[in-house]
Design a protein around this motif. Structure first.
Motif, short mmCIF file in Angstrom:
data_model
loop_
_atom_site.label_atom_id
_atom_site.label_comp_id
_atom_site.label_asym_id
_atom_site.label_seq_id
_atom_site.Cartn_x
_atom_site.Cartn_y
_atom_site.Cartn_z
N VAL A 170 14.76 -38.97 20.20
CA VAL A 170 15.66 -37.88 20.60
C VAL A 170 16.12 -38.08 22.04
O VAL A 170 15.49 -38.80 22.83
CB VAL A 170 14.98 -36.51 20.47
CG1 VAL A 170 14.47 -36.29 19.05
CG2 VAL A 170 13.83 -36.35 21.48
N ASN A 172 16.84 -35.12 28.25
CA ASN A 172 17.91 -34.52 29.04
C ASN A 172 17.62 -34.39 30.53
O ASN A 172 18.55 -34.33 31.34
CB ASN A 172 18.24 -33.13 28.49
CG ASN A 172 18.82 -33.19 27.09
OD1 ASN A 172 19.65 -34.04 26.79
ND2 ASN A 172 18.37 -32.28 26.23
N GLN A 199 15.66 -32.98 23.50
CA GLN A 199 16.02 -32.29 22.28
C GLN A 199 14.79 -31.88 21.47
O GLN A 199 13.74 -32.49 21.55
CB GLN A 199 16.91 -33.19 21.41
CG GLN A 199 18.30 -33.42 21.97
CD GLN A 199 19.11 -34.34 21.08
OE1 GLN A 199 18.58 -35.18 20.36
NE2 GLN A 199 20.43 -34.18 21.12
N ARG A 225 13.17 -26.15 20.13
CA ARG A 225 14.55 -25.95 20.57
C ARG A 225 14.87 -26.91 21.71
O ARG A 225 13.98 -27.36 22.43
CB ARG A 225 14.75 -24.50 21.00
CG ARG A 225 14.41 -23.51 19.89
CD ARG A 225 14.37 -22.09 20.39
NE ARG A 225 15.71 -21.68 20.79
CZ ARG A 225 15.94 -20.66 21.62
NH1 ARG A 225 14.92 -19.98 22.16
NH2 ARG A 225 17.17 -20.33 21.92
N ASP A 226 16.15 -27.19 21.89
CA ASP A 226 16.55 -28.15 22.91
C ASP A 226 16.20 -27.66 24.31
O ASP A 226 16.44 -26.50 24.66
CB ASP A 226 18.06 -28.40 22.84
CG ASP A 226 18.46 -29.17 21.59
OD1 ASP A 226 17.57 -29.66 20.88
OD2 ASP A 226 19.67 -29.27 21.32
N PHE A 285 16.89 -28.50 28.36
CA PHE A 285 17.91 -29.18 29.15
C PHE A 285 17.52 -29.43 30.60
O PHE A 285 18.14 -30.25 31.28
CB PHE A 285 19.21 -28.37 29.12
CG PHE A 285 19.81 -28.25 27.76
CD1 PHE A 285 20.41 -29.34 27.15
CD2 PHE A 285 19.74 -27.05 27.07
CE1 PHE A 285 20.96 -29.23 25.88
CE2 PHE A 285 20.28 -26.94 25.80
CZ PHE A 285 20.89 -28.02 25.20
N GLY A 309 16.02 -24.15 28.29
CA GLY A 309 17.00 -24.65 27.33
C GLY A 309 17.46 -23.52 26.45
O GLY A 309 17.73 -22.42 26.91
N ASP A 346 19.85 -22.13 22.89
CA ASP A 346 21.10 -22.31 22.16
C ASP A 346 21.86 -20.99 22.18
O ASP A 346 21.34 -19.95 22.59
CB ASP A 346 20.83 -22.78 20.73
CG ASP A 346 19.87 -21.86 19.99
OD1 ASP A 346 20.29 -20.73 19.64
OD2 ASP A 346 18.70 -22.24 19.80
#
Length: 330
Positions: A66, A69, A83, A105-106, A108, A121, A123
């Protein structure tokens, strides 16, 4: 937008890739010694690179496919996030282990603040994700109200912790938030993040934030904003078309990097001057060791500079996008 600085509105009430195992022969340095004074870059497909000098780079085994980030250093260890809640930790920047992440969950951004690491992070459908860890290995999710924002970046000046992000995927409404100064032990931690800047109705699209002098600067397409207390922010326009995506504070001043190889320099976080990077691709992250600044970007781009003005390309062992870079002194 007026060329004069404008006080930003404040709101206190709003809430299929294959396994990537780089560096099969490079996980031990030739002298056999570990080194926690390395540049570490991370990126797509689990890319992990290390360098002692910003010029010679070695791929490291991440054990993941993955995208990674962001990367941070603190309390003698490196932590990378990416990710699907992926978190990796290393004490030397060479050997990496998966951390115990409670999230899928992502993530960042990650930063070391006071005595622990924070990662954010999320969404647009479920809102923000906030995690914390004392050692970078075991992570927990604070019991706080969740913001209706995707949190994209973090910065700490050792006193204040600041996050930035956006809500509503179609409108991309900007928000800036501060964490209780006392951290999880503070009696106000139940309140979680406090919104300090509400971008509703304003043309704010800040992508990166960093700590320095003044205390904080945030930057994005068309402008920057600075603050000495993380509460009151002063906006300044940037007359450059390229979106800026990475930011750091150096001995010379602020350096931002972004699209089309654009690099901007500022002594005060308000007036910005474009520098010739000699690079046309997208730049996504930047850090400094104090004596050398290092930028990373799309297609494995690596650029270094000792003064923030003259930038030199470095040979990259990878062609995947590199999204972030850190150094212990940065």
């Amino acid at each position: 937008m007026s060329a004069k600085h404008t006080l930003l509105a404040l709101s206190l009430s709003m809430p299929a890739c294959s396994l990537y195992l780089p560096g099969d022969t490079g996980d031990e340095d030739s002298n056999g010694s570990a080194d926690d004074n390395l540049y570490i870059a991370v990126g797509d497909q689990g890319a992990l690179l290390s360098s002692p000098d910003g010029a010679t780079w070695t791929t490291r085994t991440s054990g993941t496919t993955v995208a990674l980030n962001d990367i941070a250093h603190g309390d003698g260890r490196y932590v990378a996030v990416g990710q699907a809640g992926k978190i990796l930790v290393s004490e030397d920047g060479i050997m990496w282990d998966p951390a115990d992440s409670p999230s899928s969950r992502d993530l960042f951004a990650v930063v070391h603040h006071i005595d622990r690491f924070y990662a954010v992070g999320g969404d647009y459908s479920a809102g923000a994700e906030t995690l914390e860890s004392m050692d970078g290995t075991t992570w927990t999710r604070p019991e706080i109200p969740q913001l209706d924002f995707l949190l994209a970046d973090l910065a700490s000046d050792g006193n204040q912790l600041v996050a930035i992000g956006t809500s509503q995927s179609d409108l991309q409404i900007f928000g800036l938030f501060t964490w209780p100064q006392g951290g999880p032990q503070d009696s106000n931690v139940a309140a979680g993040w406090t919104q300090r800047v509400d971008g509703t109705g304003l043309s704010l699209r800040y992508k990166a934030i960093a700590a320095g002098a003044p205390a904080f600067v945030t930057i994005g397409p068309g402008g920057s904003a600075s603050s000495t207390d993380a509460i009151t922010w002063t906006q300044a326009p940037i007359f450059e078309a390229a979106a800026m995506r990475g930011l750091t504070y150096t001995q010379q001043g602020w350096i931002a990097v972004g699209d089309t190889g654009k690099i901007l320099f500022s002594g005060d976080g308000a007036q910005w001057v474009a520098q010739d990077s000699g690079h046309a691709g997208q730049l996504l992250g930047i850090t400094t060791s104090g004596s050398l600044h290092l930028a990373v970007g799309a297609d494995g781009a690596l650029l270094s500079s000792s003064d923030g003005v003259l930038w030199l390309p470095q040979q990259s062992p990878l062609s995947v996008d590199l999204r972030a870079v850190t150094h212990p002194r940065g």
